[in-house]
Write a protein that holds these residues in place. Sequence first.
Motif, PDB file in Angstrom:
ATOM      1  N   ILE A 102       1.508  -1.255   0.070  1.00 28.69           N
ATOM      2  CA  ILE A 102       0.036  -0.257  -0.057  1.00 28.69           C
ATOM      3  C   ILE A 102       0.901   0.746  -0.309  1.00 28.69           C
ATOM      4  O   ILE A 102       0.570   2.156  -0.894  1.00 28.69           O
ATOM      5  N   LEU A 103       2.155   1.139   1.077  1.00 33.68           N
ATOM      6  CA  LEU A 103       3.087   2.221   0.342  1.00 33.68           C
ATOM      7  C   LEU A 103       3.128   2.437  -0.508  1.00 33.68           C
ATOM      8  O   LEU A 103       3.167   4.059  -1.235  1.00 33.68           O
ATOM      9  N   PHE A 104       3.695   1.436  -1.449  1.00 32.31           N
ATOM     10  CA  PHE A 104       4.086   1.732  -2.775  1.00 32.31           C
ATOM     11  C   PHE A 104       3.163   2.451  -3.419  1.00 32.31           C
ATOM     12  O   PHE A 104       3.203   3.210  -3.741  1.00 32.31           O
ATOM     13  N   LEU A 105       2.240   1.995  -3.299  1.00 30.87           N
ATOM     14  CA  LEU A 105       1.275   2.651  -4.508  1.00 30.87           C
ATOM     15  C   LEU A 105       0.945   4.482  -3.967  1.00 30.87           C
ATOM     16  O   LEU A 105       0.969   5.143  -5.144  1.00 30.87           O
ATOM     17  N   ILE A 106       1.085   4.536  -2.740  1.00 28.86           N
ATOM     18  CA  ILE A 106       0.911   5.840  -2.094  1.00 28.86           C
ATOM     19  C   ILE A 106       1.799   6.943  -3.170  1.00 28.86           C
ATOM     20  O   ILE A 106       1.622   7.377  -3.503  1.00 28.86           O
TER      21      ILE A 106
ATOM     22  N   GLY B 124       2.137  -1.777 -10.979  1.00 28.03           N
ATOM     23  CA  GLY B 124       0.910  -1.116 -10.262  1.00 28.03           C
ATOM     24  C   GLY B 124      -0.361  -2.217 -10.602  1.00 28.03           C
ATOM     25  O   GLY B 124      -0.052  -2.748  -9.847  1.00 28.03           O
ATOM     26  N   LEU B 125      -0.909  -2.311 -11.413  1.00 36.34           N
ATOM     27  CA  LEU B 125      -1.725  -3.300 -11.486  1.00 36.34           C
ATOM     28  C   LEU B 125      -1.136  -4.714 -10.265  1.00 36.34           C
ATOM     29  O   LEU B 125      -2.161  -5.285  -9.884  1.00 36.34           O
ATOM     30  N   HIS B 126      -0.369  -4.832 -10.895  1.00 36.73           N
ATOM     31  CA  HIS B 126       0.233  -6.279 -10.612  1.00 36.73           C
ATOM     32  C   HIS B 126       0.142  -6.337  -8.843  1.00 36.73           C
ATOM     33  O   HIS B 126       0.156  -7.328  -8.103  1.00 36.73           O
ATOM     34  N   VAL B 127       0.620  -5.470  -8.579  1.00 39.96           N
ATOM     35  CA  VAL B 127       0.941  -4.622  -7.183  1.00 39.96           C
ATOM     36  C   VAL B 127      -0.099  -5.108  -6.104  1.00 39.96           C
ATOM     37  O   VAL B 127      -0.709  -5.650  -5.773  1.00 39.96           O
ATOM     38  N   ILE B 128      -1.044  -4.751  -6.661  1.00 42.46           N
ATOM     39  CA  ILE B 128      -2.666  -4.311  -6.561  1.00 42.46           C
ATOM     40  C   ILE B 128      -3.352  -5.500  -6.145  1.00 42.46           C
ATOM     41  O   ILE B 128      -3.382  -6.097  -5.174  1.00 42.46           O
ATOM     42  N   GLY B 129      -2.966  -6.771  -7.367  1.00 42.81           N
ATOM     43  CA  GLY B 129      -3.127  -8.096  -6.767  1.00 42.81           C
ATOM     44  C   GLY B 129      -3.001  -8.465  -6.234  1.00 42.81           C
ATOM     45  O   GLY B 129      -3.214  -9.337  -5.397  1.00 42.81           O
TER      46      GLY B 129
ATOM     47  N   TRP C  93       4.613 -12.422  -5.222  1.00 40.34           N
ATOM     48  CA  TRP C  93       4.903 -10.672  -5.122  1.00 40.34           C
ATOM     49  C   TRP C  93       6.102 -10.892  -5.260  1.00 40.34           C
ATOM     50  O   TRP C  93       7.502  -9.269  -5.423  1.00 40.34           O
ATOM     51  N   HIS C  94       7.396 -11.819  -5.587  1.00 39.34           N
ATOM     52  CA  HIS C  94       9.047 -11.660  -5.706  1.00 39.34           C
ATOM     53  C   HIS C  94       9.394 -11.219  -6.621  1.00 39.34           C
ATOM     54  O   HIS C  94      10.140 -10.244  -7.202  1.00 39.34           O
ATOM     55  N   PHE C  95       8.068 -12.227  -7.869  1.00 34.04           N
ATOM     56  CA  PHE C  95       8.296 -11.153  -9.392  1.00 34.04           C
ATOM     57  C   PHE C  95       8.195  -9.790  -9.211  1.00 34.04           C
ATOM     58  O   PHE C  95       8.405  -9.272  -9.647  1.00 34.04           O
ATOM     59  N   VAL C  96       6.970  -9.562  -8.666  1.00 32.01           N
ATOM     60  CA  VAL C  96       6.870  -7.709  -8.958  1.00 32.01           C
ATOM     61  C   VAL C  96       7.467  -7.633  -8.172  1.00 32.01           C
ATOM     62  O   VAL C  96       7.980  -6.038  -9.495  1.00 32.01           O
ATOM     63  N   ASP C  97       8.041  -7.473  -7.047  1.00 33.94           N
ATOM     64  CA  ASP C  97       8.637  -6.700  -7.322  1.00 33.94           C
ATOM     65  C   ASP C  97      10.481  -6.791  -8.451  1.00 33.94           C
ATOM     66  O   ASP C  97      11.156  -5.669  -8.139  1.00 33.94           O
ATOM     67  N   VAL C  98      11.063  -8.184  -8.739  1.00 32.03           N
ATOM     68  CA  VAL C  98      11.935  -8.593  -9.812  1.00 32.03           C
ATOM     69  C   VAL C  98      11.795  -7.217 -11.153  1.00 32.03           C
ATOM     70  O   VAL C  98      12.337  -6.594 -11.109  1.00 32.03           O
ATOM     71  N   VAL C  99      10.322  -6.864 -11.292  1.00 30.92           N
ATOM     72  CA  VAL C  99       9.973  -6.559 -12.183  1.00 30.92           C
ATOM     73  C   VAL C  99      10.145  -5.177 -11.815  1.00 30.92           C
ATOM     74  O   VAL C  99      11.091  -4.117 -12.465  1.00 30.92           O
ATOM     75  N   TRP C 100       9.820  -4.503 -10.444  1.00 33.75           N
ATOM     76  CA  TRP C 100      10.025  -3.313 -10.060  1.00 33.75           C
ATOM     77  C   TRP C 100      12.370  -2.865 -10.445  1.00 33.75           C
ATOM     78  O   TRP C 100      12.328  -2.123 -10.927  1.00 33.75           O
ATOM     79  N   ILE C 101      12.989  -4.200 -10.167  1.00 35.72           N
ATOM     80  CA  ILE C 101      13.818  -3.335 -10.492  1.00 35.72           C
ATOM     81  C   ILE C 101      14.757  -3.773 -11.915  1.00 35.72           C
ATOM     82  O   ILE C 101      15.760  -3.091 -11.783  1.00 35.72           O
ATOM     83  N   PHE C 102      14.085  -4.337 -12.071  1.00 37.15           N
ATOM     84  CA  PHE C 102      14.309  -3.801 -13.928  1.00 37.15           C
ATOM     85  C   PHE C 102      13.774  -2.601 -14.657  1.00 37.15           C
ATOM     86  O   PHE C 102      14.376  -1.598 -15.068  1.00 37.15           O
ATOM     87  N   LEU C 103      12.146  -2.074 -13.981  1.00 37.36           N
ATOM     88  CA  LEU C 103      11.247  -0.458 -14.321  1.00 37.36           C
ATOM     89  C   LEU C 103      12.462   0.337 -13.639  1.00 37.36           C
ATOM     90  O   LEU C 103      12.986   1.111 -14.143  1.00 37.36           O
ATOM     91  N   PHE C 104      12.892  -0.276 -12.422  1.00 39.48           N
ATOM     92  CA  PHE C 104      13.559   1.517 -11.939  1.00 39.48           C
ATOM     93  C   PHE C 104      14.500   2.215 -12.560  1.00 39.48           C
ATOM     94  O   PHE C 104      15.288   2.882 -12.760  1.00 39.48           O
ATOM     95  N   PRO C 105      15.617   1.182 -12.871  1.00 35.34           N
ATOM     96  CA  PRO C 105      17.381   1.921 -13.675  1.00 35.34           C
ATOM     97  C   PRO C 105      16.380   2.394 -15.124  1.00 35.34           C
ATOM     98  O   PRO C 105      17.023   2.498 -15.737  1.00 35.34           O
TER      99      PRO C 105
END
Lengths: 571, 235, 196
Positions: free
Chosen positions: C104-108, C141-146, C178-190
Motif C-alpha cells: 500500500i505504501l508503494f502505491l501511495i 501497479g496493477l500487479h501490485v494491487i493483485g 510477490w517476489h516476481f512483482v519486486d523483480v519487475v520493479w528492479i528492472f523498471l527502476f533503472p
Amino acid sequence: MSSSAAAHPAHENQLSFVRQYIFSLDHKVIGKQYLFLGMFMALAGGLLAYLLRWQLAWPESAVPGMSWIPEPTMFQGIIPPEFYNAIVTMHGTIMVFFVAMPILLGAFGNFLVPLMVGAPDMAFPRLNMMSFWTIFTAAMIMLASFFVPGGAASAGWTGYPPLSADAVYTGVNWGITLWILGLALEFASFLMGGINFLTTVVSMRAPGLKMMRLPLMVWMQIVAAVIFMLSVGPLIAGAVLLLLDRTVGTSFYAVQKGGDPLLWQHLFWFFGHPEVYVVLLPGIGAVLEVLPVFSRKPIFGYKAIVYSTIAAGFLSFIVWAHHMFVSGMDFDLVMPFSITTILISVPFTIILLAMIATLWKGAIRLATPMLFALGTLMVFIVGGLTGIFLGSASADIYLHDTYFVVAHFHYTLISAVFFGGFTAMYYWFPKMFGRLMNETWGKIHFALTLVCFNLVFIPLFKAGLGGEMRRLYNPFEYDFLKPHQGLHQFATIAAILLMIAQLPFLVNFFWSMFKGKVADRNPWQANTLEWAAPSPPPHGNFDTAPSVYHGPYVYSAPERKEDWQPQHQPH
Amino acid sequence: MFDWFPQNISTFGGDIDSVFWLIFYIVGAGFILGEAVIIYCAIRYRRKAGRRAAFITGEKMSELAWVMVPAAIVLILDFGIEFAGGEAWSKVKGETPASDIKVIVTGKQFNWNFTYPGPDGTFGTDDDLLLENELHVPVRKVVDITIKSEDVLHSFFVPVMRLKQDAIPGRSIPAWFEATATGQYEIGCAELCGYGHYTMRGFLFVHTAEDYAKWIQERWPPAAPSADSTNVVQL
Amino acid sequence: MSTVAATENYSDNVMPIGKMGIWWFLASEIMVFGGLIGSYILYRLASAGAWAEMAHHVSTTIGAINTVVLLTSSLTMVLAHAAVEDENRQRAKLYLGLTVLGGILFLIFKAVEYTTEISHGFTPLAGTFWSFYFTMTGLHGLHVIGGIIANLALFVMAARGTLWPNTQKRVEYCGLYWHFVDVVWIFLFPLLYLSY
C-alpha cells in the motif's frame, strides 16, 4: 496404485445439471464444451468464407440467401467494401483463434491429456473451467463486434497499425477495440489452459509413465503449450499498447509523435509464427496416434520425432521476420531470417518421413480415422513445400501478400485443423461419446472433403503466381487480374461444395452420438491409456488407477500372439 | 515451361523467376516422391489375413538412416536455395545503382502519388512535379525510387517488375528498377490499407528515351524559376 | 521395449502442483513484461536526445524510496512464509500485514509521483517516453494491487486461524508472485529512472 487417482469419488448423481454440464469441473465435459464452441464458431467462420468467396467470384452481386442481413452491413445481399474487409479480418481471427485452438487444444487437449497420462483429471479443474468460460466470453465479444456501430474489425487478422490504431483510417471504432479485447481474453484463456496441461503432464503421470513413454499426442500438446506461453507475452504487451493508442491516444504506433508501426509487426509475428505450430502440432499429434494403430506397427523413430518437434518449436521463435521481408525492416537481418526459416524444413522432414516410414510394411486398415490421417499427410506436404518459396527472401518479394500465400497457409492450417481435427474426431469419438461413428458416411465425407478442398485452393496458387494481391474487394478492377475471374468462380463453387460435403459429417456426428453402435473400451485395439478407461469415462476416469509398463506403440511385437500390448498391461 | 507469371520487363525479374523455378523443381520432386510413397504404402500394405506387420521401431541407427539421410539431403538443398536466393535478394533490395532519374512514391488512402524533382533536380522545391497514379520512366534506365506513406501501410507492387516494397509512414525506403520494354503497365497496392484498398491502382508508363524527353518537355514545369504556382497536375 | 516394473509414482517426485502452476504462470508473465521492456529499449535506442530530456523529469528520489519499500515487503513476505511454516500465528499475521502495508505504501508513493508528474503536464500523451512510463509502471501497479489483494486474503485467514492445516502452502505461492512483482520493479527502476 497411484495416490492421486483415488481423489475423485464418482458422484455425478449428486451434481445438479448446472454443475454437471455447464460449470463442470470434469476435464471431459470441458473438452466437449470446447468442441461445441469450436464447431459453432466454425459455422460463423464458414459463413464468412461463403460471403467472401462469393464476392471474389461474382463481385458486387447479391450473395444468394444473404439478403436478410440489414443495412449498412450489406445492401440487399450486396457486400460493400467496408464489410468485405471486416469479413476477411474476422474469418481469419475466428478460424485461427476460435476454431482451430478450441478444437485442437481446448477440446482434444483437455479430453485426452489427463486420460493419456493416466490422471483422474487436470491439475487445476477450477482453472480449467475458468479458461473455458473466458474463451466463451471472448468468442461472444468477437461475435458481438459485428453489431456495434461501424461494424467488426476490418484491419486484417494481423491488425497492422496505423490502420488498426486509429478509427479515422477504417471508420471502425468499437469493432477493433472489441477485437483487441476478445483476443486478449482468448490469450488469457489459453495461458490458463497451457499452465494446466503442463502441470498435469509433469506431475500427474501414472506410475511408470516416463516422459519418453508418453503418447506423442501428449508431447505435441505440451510442446504447443510451451510455445504458446513463451510467445504470446510480447503480443499481449503489444495489444496493451495498441489498445492505449486507440483509447487513450498514446502514440506507440503513430509515427507523428515518435512511435513506430513496425514494432507491432515484430511483436505480432514473434507470436504469430509459433502460433502456427501451436495449431499444427496437436493436429500432427492426432495423426501420430492413428498411424501406428491402423498400421499395427510401432511409430517409426519415437525419439527422433520428439526431438524434432522440440527443435521445430525452438526454431519457430527465430523465424518471425520472414513475414516481413518486404516490410522495410533492416536489410542485413533478412538473410539470417530466411536461413532459419528454411532450416525448419529439416525437423519437419524428419517428422514426415517418420510418419511415412510407419506405414512401410504395416498391416494397414483404411478406416475413416486412418483415411483422414493419410489425408493430413498428403495435404500437409503441399503446405510445407510451398512454404519454401515464401521462406526464400527473393521469391517472397514477388509472392508476398498474394493468393499464393493464402493458398499456402490454408494447405498447412487446413491439413492440421480440418484433416487433423477430423482424424482426432473419428478416432476418439467412441471414447468421447461411447458410440462408434458410421464408417460408410465417414469415408464419403473423407473423399468429398479431400477432393473439394484441393479444388478450392489449387486455383488460388495459380492466382497468386499471376500476381493477384490478397484482400482485394474486387480484384477485377485491375486489368491484369481480369482473366482470374474464372479461377475464382471455380474456387467458389468448389468451396460451396466443400461446405456441403461437411453435412454428412454433421449428420453422422449427431446421429452417432445417440444412435451409433455402442463402443466397448477399446474399439481400435490401441495401446494408450485412454482406452483402458470405460467409454465414455466417468468423472475420475479410471476404475482402477493404471500403471504403465512400456512405451505406447508396441504393436506386432514378434514375441506376442496379439499384435498389440496396452501400456498398462505387464508382460 | 508454364505460363504462370505476368510478363517480366525488369532487369532483375528474371533472377527472381529463376529462384522460383529452382525451388519449384526441387519441391516438385519432393512432392511427387512423398505422395507416391504414401499412396504406394496405403495400397501395398493393406491388411490381409495371415500377414503380420513388421516390428520396426526405427530406434536403431541403421533404420533411422532412412529418415536422417533424406533430412541431410534436404539440408543441403536448403543451403543451395538460400545461396541462389541470397544473390537475387541483394541485387533487388541492395544498393541502388547510380541513377539520375529519381522519383518519390507516396502512398496515401487511396492513391499512389509520384513526385519528380523537376528541372532543378532537387525535391522540395517549387518546381517539383506531382502526379497522381502515373509513373513515367524511360526504358533501359535505372529508376531510383523512394517509397513513403502519408497515413497507413501500403505496399508498392509492380507485378511486371517483380518489385514489391511496403510503404511505412515516417520512413523513406529506397528501391529501384530498370525497365526493359516500353508500354503501359499496372501498379497495385499489396497491403490492406482500408476500404479503398482495391482501388489503389496506378499506371507505369515506360517510354523510349525520345518519348520520355518529349514527355518531360510537355509536362514538366519550365526550367526557369517560376513564380508561386503550385505545379500540381491533377489528372 | 523395456518393461521396467511400475514402482515410481511421478506425482511424488516433483514439486507440488500449485507451485508448478505458479512457476508456469510467472514464466508467461515474464514474457509479457519482457515484450514491453524490449519494446521500450528498442525505442530508447532509436531516439536518444529527446528521451534523455524527458527522463530527467521523473523523481529518482521517490523511485529509490519505492525500491526500498518493495524490497522490504519482499523480506517481510519471506518472514511470513517462515512463520507460517512454524505455525506461529502471531508472527504470520504480523508479517503478512506488514507485506500488505508495504504494498500500500508503494502505491501511495506512486500516486504522489503520478500526481506531481501529471500536474507538471507530463501526461501519458506528453511523449513516447511518458507513454511507456505510465504503461509500464501502470501495469506493474496493477500487479501490485493483485498481490495486495492476495496477501490481504492470506492475512485474514491467518488472523482467523483458517490458514492451517490445508492452505498454508498458498503463502509460499503468493510469495513467489510477490517476489516476481519486486523483480519487475528492479528492472523498471533503472530503465525508467536512471536512463537519462
